[in-house]
Design a protein around this motif. Structure first.
Motif, PDB file in Angstrom:
ATOM      1  N   VAL A 152       0.878  -1.187   0.000  1.00 23.22           N
ATOM      2  CA  VAL A 152       0.000   0.000   0.000  1.00 23.22           C
ATOM      3  C   VAL A 152       0.901   1.219   0.000  1.00 23.22           C
ATOM      4  N   ASN A 153       1.264   1.670  -1.190  1.00 20.94           N
ATOM      5  CA  ASN A 153       2.241   2.750  -1.304  1.00 20.94           C
ATOM      6  C   ASN A 153       1.574   4.111  -1.458  1.00 20.94           C
ATOM      7  N   ALA A 154       2.318   5.138  -1.091  1.00 22.82           N
ATOM      8  CA  ALA A 154       1.859   6.508  -1.296  1.00 22.82           C
ATOM      9  C   ALA A 154       2.399   6.985  -2.641  1.00 22.82           C
ATOM     10  N   GLY A 155       1.573   7.666  -3.433  1.00 19.60           N
ATOM     11  CA  GLY A 155       2.056   8.201  -4.706  1.00 19.60           C
ATOM     12  C   GLY A 155       2.193   7.128  -5.772  1.00 19.60           C
ATOM     13  N   LEU A 156       2.926   7.486  -6.832  1.00 16.33           N
ATOM     14  CA  LEU A 156       3.050   6.609  -8.002  1.00 16.33           C
ATOM     15  C   LEU A 156       4.499   6.170  -8.183  1.00 16.33           C
TER      16      LEU A 156
ATOM     17  N   GLY B 288      -1.796  10.780   0.263  1.00 18.32           N
ATOM     18  CA  GLY B 288      -2.707  10.442   1.366  1.00 18.32           C
ATOM     19  C   GLY B 288      -3.467   9.142   1.136  1.00 18.32           C
ATOM     20  N   SER B 289      -3.156   8.426   0.035  1.00 16.45           N
ATOM     21  CA  SER B 289      -3.986   7.245  -0.265  1.00 16.45           C
ATOM     22  C   SER B 289      -3.819   6.102   0.754  1.00 16.45           C
ATOM     23  N   PRO B 290      -2.587   5.854   1.309  1.00 16.15           N
ATOM     24  CA  PRO B 290      -2.527   4.802   2.335  1.00 16.15           C
ATOM     25  C   PRO B 290      -3.428   5.136   3.539  1.00 16.15           C
ATOM     26  N   GLU B 291      -3.515   6.449   3.850  1.00 10.29           N
ATOM     27  CA  GLU B 291      -4.355   6.859   4.989  1.00 10.29           C
ATOM     28  C   GLU B 291      -5.819   6.448   4.730  1.00 10.29           C
ATOM     29  N   LEU B 292      -6.281   6.673   3.492  1.00 11.44           N
ATOM     30  CA  LEU B 292      -7.670   6.283   3.179  1.00 11.44           C
ATOM     31  C   LEU B 292      -7.827   4.768   3.299  1.00 11.44           C
TER      32      LEU B 292
ATOM     33  N   THR C 214      -0.675  -4.072   7.982  1.00  7.20           N
ATOM     34  CA  THR C 214       0.549  -3.780   8.743  1.00  7.20           C
ATOM     35  C   THR C 214       1.083  -2.443   8.243  1.00  7.20           C
ATOM     36  N   ARG C 215       1.054  -1.434   9.081  1.00  8.81           N
ATOM     37  CA  ARG C 215       1.495  -0.120   8.597  1.00  8.81           C
ATOM     38  C   ARG C 215       2.852   0.246   9.177  1.00  8.81           C
ATOM     39  N   ASN C 216       3.862  -0.493   8.708  1.00  6.15           N
ATOM     40  CA  ASN C 216       5.234  -0.255   9.186  1.00  6.15           C
ATOM     41  C   ASN C 216       6.100   0.388   8.122  1.00  6.15           C
ATOM     42  N   GLY C 217       5.488   0.881   7.048  1.00  9.40           N
ATOM     43  CA  GLY C 217       6.264   1.454   5.955  1.00  9.40           C
ATOM     44  C   GLY C 217       6.642   0.412   4.916  1.00  9.40           C
ATOM     45  N   THR C 218       7.138   0.910   3.784  1.00  6.05           N
ATOM     46  CA  THR C 218       7.680   0.023   2.747  1.00  6.05           C
ATOM     47  C   THR C 218       9.108   0.469   2.443  1.00  6.05           C
ATOM     48  N   LEU C 219       9.873  -0.451   1.841  1.00 10.21           N
ATOM     49  CA  LEU C 219      11.268  -0.159   1.495  1.00 10.21           C
ATOM     50  C   LEU C 219      11.454  -0.282  -0.013  1.00 10.21           C
TER      51      LEU C 219
ATOM     52  N   ASP D 140       9.395   4.571   3.435  1.00  9.60           N
ATOM     53  CA  ASP D 140       8.232   5.469   3.422  1.00  9.60           C
ATOM     54  C   ASP D 140       7.283   5.051   4.534  1.00  9.60           C
ATOM     55  N   PRO D 141       7.270   5.784   5.636  1.00  9.46           N
ATOM     56  CA  PRO D 141       6.463   5.365   6.793  1.00  9.46           C
ATOM     57  C   PRO D 141       4.961   5.530   6.573  1.00  9.46           C
ATOM     58  N   ARG D 142       4.554   6.221   5.501  1.00  9.02           N
ATOM     59  CA  ARG D 142       3.112   6.366   5.236  1.00  9.02           C
ATOM     60  C   ARG D 142       2.521   5.049   4.764  1.00  9.02           C
ATOM     61  N   ALA D 143       3.391   4.157   4.235  1.00 10.11           N
ATOM     62  CA  ALA D 143       2.933   2.981   3.500  1.00 10.11           C
ATOM     63  C   ALA D 143       2.838   1.745   4.400  1.00 10.11           C
ATOM     64  N   GLY D 144       2.454   0.615   3.824  1.00  6.82           N
ATOM     65  CA  GLY D 144       2.356  -0.629   4.588  1.00  6.82           C
ATOM     66  C   GLY D 144       1.962  -1.777   3.677  1.00  6.82           C
ATOM     67  N   THR D 145       1.535  -2.868   4.283  1.00  8.53           N
ATOM     68  CA  THR D 145       1.122  -4.033   3.486  1.00  8.53           C
ATOM     69  C   THR D 145      -0.252  -4.531   3.934  1.00  8.53           C
ATOM     70  N   ILE D 146      -0.910  -5.217   3.000  1.00  6.30           N
ATOM     71  CA  ILE D 146      -2.202  -5.849   3.308  1.00  6.30           C
ATOM     72  C   ILE D 146      -2.259  -7.213   2.635  1.00  6.30           C
TER      73      ILE D 146
END
Ligand SMILES: Cc1cc2nc3c(=O)[nH]c(=O)nc-3n(C[C@H](O)[C@H](O)[C@H](O)COP(=O)(O)OP(=O)(O)OC[C@H]3O[C@@H](n4cnc5c(N)ncnc54)[C@H](O)[C@@H]3O)c2cc1C
Length: 441
Positions: free
Chosen positions: A80-84, A109-113, A128-133, A182-188
């Motif tokens: 679940v990434n922010a931006g493109l 703001g899309s991960p927030e939604l 899991t909202r621990n960011g992505t690398l 990117d701490p805004r992001a995560g996984t599902i």
């Protein structure tokens, strides 16, 4: 699998299909019915639109050709990434500063939604909202990431550029030269999320019809909106949102000409031993690298290692690509490999599956006004969890009266990709050659 045929009516085998929460009960459309808004396609885009429209009190019907999440939404990596993918400066150059800034802000703001919908509707999808690398596989990859981090930070994004040592500690491999966190992001668990969106939309009053491929979409004879046919039913709706993306068929086939199909496969191991999980991705960040034929790596909640790359699997899976993927694990985690590799007869990979990405020529999603009260978003180019959820909501707002100027992107006419089949072959054969070269060297 050819996404342009509708002969497959059940979900393909995958890790996600084996571990997702159940879908809400649905049935095919039968007989004649009416709705304020019809949505064609039961993925993130269509179901986010349905949820937000039902919340506004509209009578909404979703028509899905196969099952909920049959398309990219049930098959993706789950980042679940922010931006493109594109760097913000390139987006500005493509769209101009006004839309560039708007897209950056909205998709940032899309991960927030996504995570707030998961929380609000209590969707069981391993969120899991621990960011992505984003991992640099080479010196030039790190140079590219350094520039990307600078552009993102200049726009206020809270991303961090990590050095090689920190990246090694966070991933369990010394293969990378650095990374963007990117701490805004995560996984599902993506199939769980899309099924949860369907349950939430249903709970708000939306009707969801599965195994209901739309075979005809035409202006209604009485001039009141659109008339839609499926094999066993018909639906008349004032407004239509077409959310079929890479898997579109039957209705409005011209849209399929606006992007190049790009295939992406994934394999998953059995749950790994605790001693290995303490070392590989201990923070459970989802990752992908800077290679042109990129590799994705992540863990699921049960501790399975999931590895993906660009390419197509034949229907019976591919021993060759399974071997390539096992080699990649070995090269990333040479010391841990003996503990990851199962003993005895069990194969290395317990699940393998593939999905099709709608890759647009400029790598941007496109909003199209296809006719009066007929709108679509297509071409997420591999970033559709956040953007699909956002675009579904934005289209729901638009069809209920928000001005076109408030949409994240301008409304445009669909444009055919020049040399589409040559591009498709280029991506497919290019990734085949890459994997073959890696196995022999
Ligand atoms: C392998 C893979 C990995 C990816 N990884 C990521 C990732 O990690 N992060 C990320 O953000 N994005 C990722 N993506 C992209 C993301 O999955 C897609 O952009 C997103 O799922 C698109 O959602 P959608 O709802 O628009 O389309 P889809 O989920 O494809 O849904 C379209 C639906 O329309 C239905 N349909 C088609 N024709 C008809 C018809 N005639 N009548 C009725 N229904 C019809 C299809 O059956 C399908 O269910 C990945 C994609 C793939 C394939």
């Amino acid at each position: 699998m050819d996404p342009n045929t509708l002969t497959h009516s059940s979900l393909p085998d995958s890790l996600w299909a084996s571990s997702a929460c159940p879908a809400p009960p649905t049935r095919p459309l039968e007989g004649a019915t009416r709705a304020d808004v019809a949505i064609i396609g039961g993925g993130f885009t269509g179901l986010s639109a349905a949820l937000h429209l039902a919340e506004k009190g509209l009578k909404v019907s979703v028509l899905e050709a196969c099952e909920i999440g049959y398309g990219g939404s049930g098959r993706n990596v789950g980042l679940v990434n922010a931006g493109l993918w594109m760097n913000p400066d390139d987006i500005d150059a493509q769209l101009g500063k006004e839309y560039g800034d708007r897209l950056d802000r909205i998709l940032g703001g899309s991960p927030e939604l996504v995570f707030s919908l998961i929380e609000r509707f209590d969707i069981p999808c391993e969120a899991t909202r621990n960011g992505t690398l984003h991992l640099a596989h080479s010196k030039s990859g790190l140079k590219g990431l350094t520039d990307r981090a600078r552009q993102l930070q200049a726009r206020g994004a809270p991303v961090q550029l990590l050095d090689a040592a920190t990246t090694a500690a966070m991933t369990g491999t010394e293969r990378y030269h650095g990374a963007i966190l990117d701490p805004r992001a995560g996984t599902i668990q993506p199939l769980g999320y899309v099924r949860g969106l369907a349950s939430a939309a249903k709970s708000l009053g939306a009707s969801i019809y599965t195994r209901s491929p739309v075979t005809r979409l035409a202006p209604a004879r009485d001039g009141q909106g659109w008339s839609i046919s499926t094999p066993d039913g018909s639906l008349q709706a004032e407004k239509v949102i077409l959310a079929t993306n890479a898997y579109g068929s039957g209705a409005y086939r011209e849209l399929q000409q606006t992007f190049t199909p790009l295939h992406f496969f994934q394999f998953a191991t059995a749950p790994l031993p605790d001693a290995v999980l303490e070392r590989i991705l201990p923070g459970k960040q989802g990752c992908w690298d800077t290679r042109q034929v990129m590799t994705s790596i992540r863990l699921d909640q049960a501790g399975r290692l999931i590895l993906g790359s660009i390419g197509q699997l034949p229907d019976n899976g591919s021993r060759f690509l399974q071997g390539w993927a096992a080699d990649r694990v070995k090269s990333l985690f040479p010391e841990l490999y003996p503990q990851i590799k199962p003993r005895g007869e069990t194969g290395f990979w317990h699940h393998g599956w593939v999905g099709t990405i709608a890759f647009s020529p400029d790598h941007l999603p496109h909003l199209h006004q296809l006719g009066p009260n007929l709108i679509s978003c297509v071409g997420y180019s591999g970033r559709g969890i956040g953007p699909g959820t956002i675009m579904g909501k934005a289209m729901a707002d638009y069809v209920t009266g928000s001005p076109a100027e408030d949409l994240p992107l301008p409304l445009t006419e669909p444009k055919q990709v020049v040399g589409r089949s040559i591009r498709e072959q280029y991506y497919a054969r290019g990734s085949d050659l890459y994997h073959a070269y890696q196995r022999v060297t």
